[in-house]
Design a protein around this motif. Structure first.
Motif, PDB file in Angstrom:
ATOM      1  N   ILE A  80       2.995  -2.722   7.072  1.00  0.00           N
ATOM      2  CA  ILE A  80       2.705  -3.715   6.033  1.00  0.00           C
ATOM      3  C   ILE A  80       3.735  -4.841   6.014  1.00  0.00           C
ATOM      4  CG2 ILE A  80       2.573  -4.062   3.529  1.00  0.00           C
ATOM      5  CD1 ILE A  80       1.005  -1.474   3.328  1.00  0.00           C
ATOM      6  N   TYR A 124      -3.394  -4.376   5.634  1.00  0.00           N
ATOM      7  CA  TYR A 124      -3.490  -3.169   6.460  1.00  0.00           C
ATOM      8  C   TYR A 124      -4.953  -2.773   6.656  1.00  0.00           C
ATOM      9  CZ  TYR A 124      -3.224   1.840   7.551  1.00  0.00           C
ATOM     10  OH  TYR A 124      -3.396   3.085   8.115  1.00  0.00           O
ATOM     11  N   GLU A 174      -1.650  -3.802   1.178  1.00  0.00           N
ATOM     12  CA  GLU A 174      -2.609  -2.759   1.562  1.00  0.00           C
ATOM     13  C   GLU A 174      -3.909  -3.383   2.072  1.00  0.00           C
ATOM     14  OE1 GLU A 174      -2.418   0.462   1.754  1.00  0.00           O
ATOM     15  OE2 GLU A 174      -0.503   0.910   0.782  1.00  0.00           O
ATOM     16  N   LYS A 178       3.793   3.193   7.486  1.00  0.00           N
ATOM     17  CA  LYS A 178       2.912   2.126   6.993  1.00  0.00           C
ATOM     18  C   LYS A 178       3.645   1.211   6.016  1.00  0.00           C
ATOM     19  CE  LYS A 178      -0.436   2.895   3.965  1.00  0.00           C
ATOM     20  NZ  LYS A 178      -1.721   3.320   3.365  1.00  0.00           N
ATOM     21  N   GLN A 179       4.398   1.826   5.087  1.00  0.00           N
ATOM     22  CA  GLN A 179       5.066   1.045   4.053  1.00  0.00           C
ATOM     23  C   GLN A 179       6.310   0.315   4.566  1.00  0.00           C
ATOM     24  OE1 GLN A 179       3.707   0.518   1.151  1.00  0.00           O
ATOM     25  NE2 GLN A 179       2.045   1.966   1.520  1.00  0.00           N
ATOM     26  N   SER A 220      -7.975   0.939  -4.525  1.00  0.00           N
ATOM     27  CA  SER A 220      -8.529   2.176  -3.973  1.00  0.00           C
ATOM     28  C   SER A 220      -9.357   2.857  -5.047  1.00  0.00           C
ATOM     29  CB  SER A 220      -7.415   3.119  -3.504  1.00  0.00           C
ATOM     30  OG  SER A 220      -6.763   3.710  -4.626  1.00  0.00           O
TER      31      SER A 220
END
Length: 429
Positions: free
Chosen positions: A400, A198, A195, A395-396, A270
């Motif tokens: 990434i 990214y 992450e 994204k996953q 996060s």
């Protein structure tokens, strides 16, 4: 359509009299028609329970959809006239190219239903607009941060935010090597967290955004991010292999324990995950927001809401939305979370900071003391881009893994992001 109702979270509707007339629908008897809410946020069920208990005019029920946007895509084509339409949709990734075709414009709520648009963070509110009309409203958001042990506070001179360059510099100075040439402490390594890779690509200007059925990006800036990350690994930590061996040897515990050992300085996290940590753990943790040119990116998990265009219950749906987006309501929700001892399971409002400035700035510090003196500042929040409904999967499964591959200094991959996307599409479409 593969829709799974979360029966544990669906609240029973009771008969109520309803006589008001929707401004967009003919009068309809609503004594047995509840407000139907589709959501991917299970905590909404608790909010609905409080709404149902707070008044006796309307009742609401919840249906869980793991991806409300994908459900709407299916629903819009095969069930256009179904009587089981949702009235409200609450979830992530509602902002996309189909938004206008699925939701009603909500600008009138600001003039006719006493909803104050000035109370929202402007960048979040503007994300719900298309053609100068407000189709969706923001509910909550998260931001990226690095956390560290309070015993190393003296190493962090900046009080509120850190740029990626600053993280790199401070982390590199933390590295320690013993007499045998073995690394015994490593401040931070990009390869420890996909992450984070990214995020660096975002801050470099990758500009991921929806284009037709997939997405586009700035290939030059993605390549720049890759080179930056590879250089970080090489100059600060030696190699990706060294970073991974260090992680395997020392960083096998949860992130908050990793920074407590003194083996590493920073851990990427996060805001939602950070403030879900136990209060006793947070007493020994400090953090800084991650920025680029004093702009903090909003996480892709922005939660928004809208009224479905084919809703049969628009007046009731409006009432729920106005109720949910009141400061007093959200204060009650925060208090309810605390009393039910759910602070370590659900952060804030729907898993994030409230999209309403006053709630985040005035009320959140009462429940999350680590926020005192370091709250999100409106002018620092970056704008929100339009992403495809299946963005989290992309994204996953694509971005990434691609970044992990091409930033690995032990490899010389020449694959492009376009090729990685094409290979994934071949296997899944």
């Amino acid at each position: 359509m593969p829709v799974r109702k979360a029966t544990a979270f669906i609240l029973c509707a009771v008969s109520v009299a309803f006589t008001s007339c929707s401004r967009r629908n003919a009068p309809i008897e609503l004594s047995t028609v509840p407000i139907v809410i589709w959501t991917d946020k299970v905590e909404i069920a608790s909010y609905v329970e409080l709404f149902n208990a707070s008044q006796d005019k309307y009742k609401a029920v919840v249906e869980y959809h793991s991806n409300p946007c994908e459900s709407l895509d299916l629903y819009g084509t095969v069930n256009a006239d179904s009587s089981s339409n949702p009235d409200i949709v609450i979830g992530t990734a509602l902002k996309n190219s189909h938004t206008r075709s699925y939701f009603l414009p909500l600008d009138y709520l600001f003039t006719e239903r006493s909803l104050d648009e000035t109370r929202f963070y402007p960048s979040l509110l503007s994300a719900g607009k298309q053609d100068d009309k407000q189709y969706i409203l923001p509910l909550s958001f998260n931001m990226p941060a690095v956390m560290f042990s309070t015993k190393y506070e003296s190493l962090i001179e900046e009080n509120y935010m850190l740029s990626v360059d600053q993280i790199k510099e401070i982390a590199s100075s933390f590295n320690s090597v013993n007499s045998a040439g073995k690394i015994t402490a490593m401040g931070f390594a990009p390869s420890w967290d996909g992450e984070f890779l990214y995020l660096v690509s975002l801050l470099a200007g990758a500009s991921y955004r929806q284009e037709e059925t997939m997405f586009s990006w700035d290939n030059t800036q993605v390549n720049n991010a890759v080179e930056y990350l590879r250089d970080w690994t090489t100059t600060a930590n030696g190699s990706t292999t060294t970073e991974q061996e260090f992680s395997f040897k020392y960083l096998y515990t949860p992130k908050y324990k990793q920074i407590a050992t003194g083996r590493c300085l920073f851990s990427y996290i996060s805001s939602g995950d950070l403030f879900n940590l136990n209060g006793e753990i947070l007493q020994n943790i400090d953090f800084r927001w991650i920025h680029q040119n004093h702009k903090i990116p909003i996480a892709d998990s922005l939660v928004s809401l809208g009224i479905f265009k084919r809703s049969k219950n628009t007046d009731a749906a409006e009432s729920f939305i106005v109720w949910l987006l009141q400061e007093n309501t959200q204060k009650s929700l925060l208090e309810r979370t605390k009393k039910m001892n759910l602070n370590n399971a659900v952060f804030g409002i729907a898993g994030g900071f409230s999209a309403m400035k006053d709630v985040t700035e005035k009320d959140f510090p009462m429940y999350y003391q680590l926020l005192l003196g370091n709250l999100p500042v409106s002018e620092y929040l970056d704008s929100v881009t339009i992403l495809p409904p299946q963005w989290n999967t992309i994204k996953q499964k694509v971005i990434i893994p691609y970044l992990m591959e091409v930033t690995d200094t032990s490899k010389n991959s020449n694959e492009t992001l376009g090729e990685a996307l094409a290979n994934w599409k071949k296997q899944n479409y």
